[in-house]
Design a protein around this motif. Structure first.
Motif, PDB file in Angstrom:
ATOM      1  N   SER A   1       0.988  -1.039  -0.136  1.00  0.00           N
ATOM      2  CA  SER A   1       0.250   0.201   0.332  1.00  0.00           C
ATOM      3  C   SER A   1       0.506   1.529   0.421  1.00  0.00           C
ATOM      4  O   SER A   1       0.171   2.542   0.466  1.00  0.00           O
ATOM      5  CB  SER A   1      -0.975  -0.016   1.302  1.00  0.00           C
ATOM      6  OG  SER A   1      -0.570  -0.334   2.346  1.00  0.00           O
ATOM      7  N   THR A   2       2.372   0.790  -0.064  1.00  0.00           N
ATOM      8  CA  THR A   2       2.516   1.885  -0.521  1.00  0.00           C
ATOM      9  C   THR A   2       2.622   3.421  -2.122  1.00  0.00           C
ATOM     10  O   THR A   2       1.836   2.930  -2.344  1.00  0.00           O
ATOM     11  CB  THR A   2       4.266   1.820  -0.295  1.00  0.00           C
ATOM     12  OG1 THR A   2       5.111   0.490  -1.669  1.00  0.00           O
ATOM     13  CG2 THR A   2       4.862   0.536   0.100  1.00  0.00           C
ATOM     14  N   HIS A   3       3.075   4.261  -2.009  1.00  0.00           N
ATOM     15  CA  HIS A   3       3.589   4.951  -2.683  1.00  0.00           C
ATOM     16  C   HIS A   3       3.955   4.506  -4.333  1.00  0.00           C
ATOM     17  O   HIS A   3       3.771   4.609  -5.329  1.00  0.00           O
ATOM     18  CB  HIS A   3       4.362   6.263  -2.950  1.00  0.00           C
ATOM     19  CG  HIS A   3       3.871   6.982  -3.599  1.00  0.00           C
ATOM     20  ND1 HIS A   3       2.761   8.262  -4.008  1.00  0.00           N
ATOM     21  CD2 HIS A   3       4.839   8.002  -4.513  1.00  0.00           C
ATOM     22  CE1 HIS A   3       2.732   8.408  -4.837  1.00  0.00           C
ATOM     23  NE2 HIS A   3       3.997   8.507  -5.782  1.00  0.00           N
ATOM     24  N   GLN A   4       4.641   2.956  -3.856  1.00  0.00           N
ATOM     25  CA  GLN A   4       5.431   2.913  -5.489  1.00  0.00           C
ATOM     26  C   GLN A   4       4.489   1.809  -6.202  1.00  0.00           C
ATOM     27  O   GLN A   4       3.908   1.854  -6.897  1.00  0.00           O
ATOM     28  CB  GLN A   4       6.516   2.025  -4.231  1.00  0.00           C
ATOM     29  CG  GLN A   4       7.359   1.349  -6.350  1.00  0.00           C
ATOM     30  CD  GLN A   4       7.775   1.506  -7.388  1.00  0.00           C
ATOM     31  OE1 GLN A   4       8.099   3.180  -6.593  1.00  0.00           O
ATOM     32  NE2 GLN A   4       7.136   1.645  -8.710  1.00  0.00           N
ATOM     33  N   ALA A   5       3.147   1.418  -4.556  1.00  0.00           N
ATOM     34  CA  ALA A   5       2.255   0.519  -5.286  1.00  0.00           C
ATOM     35  C   ALA A   5       1.346   1.280  -6.619  1.00  0.00           C
ATOM     36  O   ALA A   5       0.896   1.353  -7.480  1.00  0.00           O
ATOM     37  CB  ALA A   5       1.417  -0.140  -4.318  1.00  0.00           C
ATOM     38  N   VAL A   6       0.875   2.702  -6.055  1.00  0.00           N
ATOM     39  CA  VAL A   6       0.363   3.817  -6.666  1.00  0.00           C
ATOM     40  C   VAL A   6       0.953   3.678  -7.864  1.00  0.00           C
ATOM     41  O   VAL A   6      -0.126   4.300  -8.578  1.00  0.00           O
ATOM     42  CB  VAL A   6      -0.445   4.922  -6.164  1.00  0.00           C
ATOM     43  CG1 VAL A   6      -0.410   5.892  -6.627  1.00  0.00           C
ATOM     44  CG2 VAL A   6      -0.512   4.351  -4.494  1.00  0.00           C
ATOM     45  N   LYS A   7       2.180   3.943  -8.236  1.00  0.00           N
ATOM     46  CA  LYS A   7       3.049   4.237  -9.616  1.00  0.00           C
ATOM     47  C   LYS A   7       2.668   2.922 -10.113  1.00  0.00           C
ATOM     48  O   LYS A   7       2.431   3.080 -11.244  1.00  0.00           O
ATOM     49  CB  LYS A   7       4.188   4.623  -9.372  1.00  0.00           C
ATOM     50  CG  LYS A   7       4.741   5.877  -8.839  1.00  0.00           C
ATOM     51  CD  LYS A   7       6.290   6.277  -8.007  1.00  0.00           C
ATOM     52  CE  LYS A   7       6.054   7.898  -8.113  1.00  0.00           C
ATOM     53  NZ  LYS A   7       7.879   8.310  -8.198  1.00  0.00           N
ATOM     54  N   THR A   8       2.759   1.913  -9.725  1.00  0.00           N
ATOM     55  CA  THR A   8       2.476   0.125 -10.341  1.00  0.00           C
ATOM     56  C   THR A   8       1.318   0.675 -11.638  1.00  0.00           C
ATOM     57  O   THR A   8       1.250   0.187 -12.226  1.00  0.00           O
ATOM     58  CB  THR A   8       3.348  -0.562  -9.206  1.00  0.00           C
ATOM     59  OG1 THR A   8       4.124  -0.147  -8.925  1.00  0.00           O
ATOM     60  CG2 THR A   8       2.849  -1.929 -10.435  1.00  0.00           C
TER      61      THR A   8
ATOM     62  N   MET B   1      -0.599   3.082 -11.960  1.00  0.00           N
ATOM     63  CA  MET B   1      -0.842   3.757 -12.713  1.00  0.00           C
ATOM     64  C   MET B   1      -0.223   3.617 -14.167  1.00  0.00           C
ATOM     65  O   MET B   1      -1.271   3.798 -15.009  1.00  0.00           O
ATOM     66  CB  MET B   1      -0.077   5.488 -12.190  1.00  0.00           C
ATOM     67  CG  MET B   1      -1.100   6.104 -11.325  1.00  0.00           C
ATOM     68  SD  MET B   1      -0.318   7.037 -10.299  1.00  0.00           S
ATOM     69  CE  MET B   1       0.879   8.288 -12.000  1.00  0.00           C
ATOM     70  N   ARG B   2       1.181   3.054 -13.724  1.00  0.00           N
ATOM     71  CA  ARG B   2       1.761   2.715 -15.130  1.00  0.00           C
ATOM     72  C   ARG B   2       0.702   1.561 -15.874  1.00  0.00           C
ATOM     73  O   ARG B   2       0.861   1.332 -17.289  1.00  0.00           O
ATOM     74  CB  ARG B   2       2.983   1.558 -14.192  1.00  0.00           C
ATOM     75  CG  ARG B   2       4.317   1.753 -15.422  1.00  0.00           C
ATOM     76  CD  ARG B   2       5.762   1.419 -15.524  1.00  0.00           C
ATOM     77  NE  ARG B   2       5.500   0.159 -14.342  1.00  0.00           N
ATOM     78  CZ  ARG B   2       5.642   1.010 -13.016  1.00  0.00           C
ATOM     79  NH1 ARG B   2       5.840   2.140 -12.842  1.00  0.00           N
ATOM     80  NH2 ARG B   2       5.941  -0.053 -12.203  1.00  0.00           N
ATOM     81  N   TRP B   3       0.201   0.382 -15.104  1.00  0.00           N
ATOM     82  CA  TRP B   3      -0.320  -0.844 -15.597  1.00  0.00           C
ATOM     83  C   TRP B   3      -1.404  -0.813 -16.679  1.00  0.00           C
ATOM     84  O   TRP B   3      -1.846  -1.100 -17.610  1.00  0.00           O
ATOM     85  CB  TRP B   3      -0.984  -1.855 -14.768  1.00  0.00           C
ATOM     86  CG  TRP B   3       0.398  -2.531 -14.285  1.00  0.00           C
ATOM     87  CD1 TRP B   3       1.666  -3.346 -14.425  1.00  0.00           C
ATOM     88  CD2 TRP B   3      -0.223  -3.566 -13.036  1.00  0.00           C
ATOM     89  NE1 TRP B   3       2.716  -3.729 -13.989  1.00  0.00           N
ATOM     90  CE2 TRP B   3       1.911  -4.238 -12.735  1.00  0.00           C
ATOM     91  CE3 TRP B   3      -1.022  -3.638 -12.210  1.00  0.00           C
ATOM     92  CZ2 TRP B   3       1.395  -5.176 -12.262  1.00  0.00           C
ATOM     93  CZ3 TRP B   3      -0.218  -4.791 -10.951  1.00  0.00           C
ATOM     94  CH2 TRP B   3       0.696  -5.448 -10.757  1.00  0.00           C
ATOM     95  N   THR B   4      -1.724   1.398 -15.936  1.00  0.00           N
ATOM     96  CA  THR B   4      -3.134   0.721 -16.335  1.00  0.00           C
ATOM     97  C   THR B   4      -3.577   2.600 -16.863  1.00  0.00           C
ATOM     98  O   THR B   4      -4.914   2.541 -17.766  1.00  0.00           O
ATOM     99  CB  THR B   4      -4.396   1.068 -15.053  1.00  0.00           C
ATOM    100  OG1 THR B   4      -4.503   2.194 -14.027  1.00  0.00           O
ATOM    101  CG2 THR B   4      -4.960  -0.247 -14.326  1.00  0.00           C
ATOM    102  N   ASN B   5      -2.798   3.507 -16.747  1.00  0.00           N
ATOM    103  CA  ASN B   5      -2.630   4.602 -17.364  1.00  0.00           C
ATOM    104  C   ASN B   5      -3.766   5.609 -17.182  1.00  0.00           C
ATOM    105  O   ASN B   5      -4.727   6.068 -16.904  1.00  0.00           O
ATOM    106  CB  ASN B   5      -3.390   4.477 -18.678  1.00  0.00           C
ATOM    107  CG  ASN B   5      -2.341   4.428 -19.892  1.00  0.00           C
ATOM    108  OD1 ASN B   5      -0.767   4.295 -19.649  1.00  0.00           O
ATOM    109  ND2 ASN B   5      -2.041   3.708 -21.230  1.00  0.00           N
TER     110      ASN B   5
ATOM    111  N   ALA C   1      -5.672   5.588  -8.535  1.00  0.00           N
ATOM    112  CA  ALA C   1      -4.850   4.040  -7.997  1.00  0.00           C
ATOM    113  C   ALA C   1      -5.075   4.163  -6.762  1.00  0.00           C
ATOM    114  O   ALA C   1      -5.348   3.146  -6.290  1.00  0.00           O
ATOM    115  CB  ALA C   1      -3.515   4.407  -8.442  1.00  0.00           C
ATOM    116  N   LYS C   2      -4.876   5.718  -5.874  1.00  0.00           N
ATOM    117  CA  LYS C   2      -5.550   5.795  -4.399  1.00  0.00           C
ATOM    118  C   LYS C   2      -6.848   5.478  -3.856  1.00  0.00           C
ATOM    119  O   LYS C   2      -6.582   4.283  -2.968  1.00  0.00           O
ATOM    120  CB  LYS C   2      -4.998   6.919  -4.376  1.00  0.00           C
ATOM    121  CG  LYS C   2      -3.411   7.007  -3.671  1.00  0.00           C
ATOM    122  CD  LYS C   2      -3.573   8.790  -3.755  1.00  0.00           C
ATOM    123  CE  LYS C   2      -1.608   9.167  -3.571  1.00  0.00           C
ATOM    124  NZ  LYS C   2      -1.841  10.665  -2.982  1.00  0.00           N
TER     125      LYS C   2
END
Length: 116
Positions: free
Chosen positions: A29-36, A38-42, A48-49
């Motif tokens: 549940s980190t910010h890195q998960a949010v970025k992932t 975002m990258r996967w789904t645009n 994403a949060k």
């Protein structure tokens, strides 16, 4: 007339929280998960949060892109749709390969310990 074979699909909150649990277990549940996500789904950051918090669930194109990348999200979605046999077909091969790697690692450790 069609027979009712299963219960109704989960409501929006059950859907959102079910996918959130799956995503958190796979990504954290980190910010890195949010970025992932975002990258996967645009998707944007706020979206994403919200998925990770379980506030709302992905729809349409985002869901398709998400399950393209996440086995946990796919398994959760199929479970909610009561397609457990499909879950088994998708998860058992990867589980088997993980177990085989673990057995090989144990065998290597044991052979190293048993050598004089």
């Amino acid at each position: 007339m069609f027979t009712k074979r299963c219960k109704t699909f989960p409501n929006r909150q059950e859907y959102a929280s079910g996918l959130a649990i799956a995503l958190q277990s796979e990504l954290g549940s980190t910010h890195q998960a949010v970025k992932t996500l975002m990258r996967w789904t645009n998707a944007n950051e706020r979206t994403a949060k919200n998925w990770l918090k379980g506030t709302c669930g992905p729809r349409g194109e985002h869901l398709a892109r998400l399950i393209q990348h996440s086995d946990a999200a796919l398994a959760s979605f199929l479970d909610m749709a009561e397609r457990n046999s499909a879950v088994m077909r998708t998860t058992l091969p990867s589980l088997r390969s993980d177990l085989m790697r673990a057995v090989n690692a144990i065998d290597c450790c044991l052979s190293a310990v048993n050598e004089p």
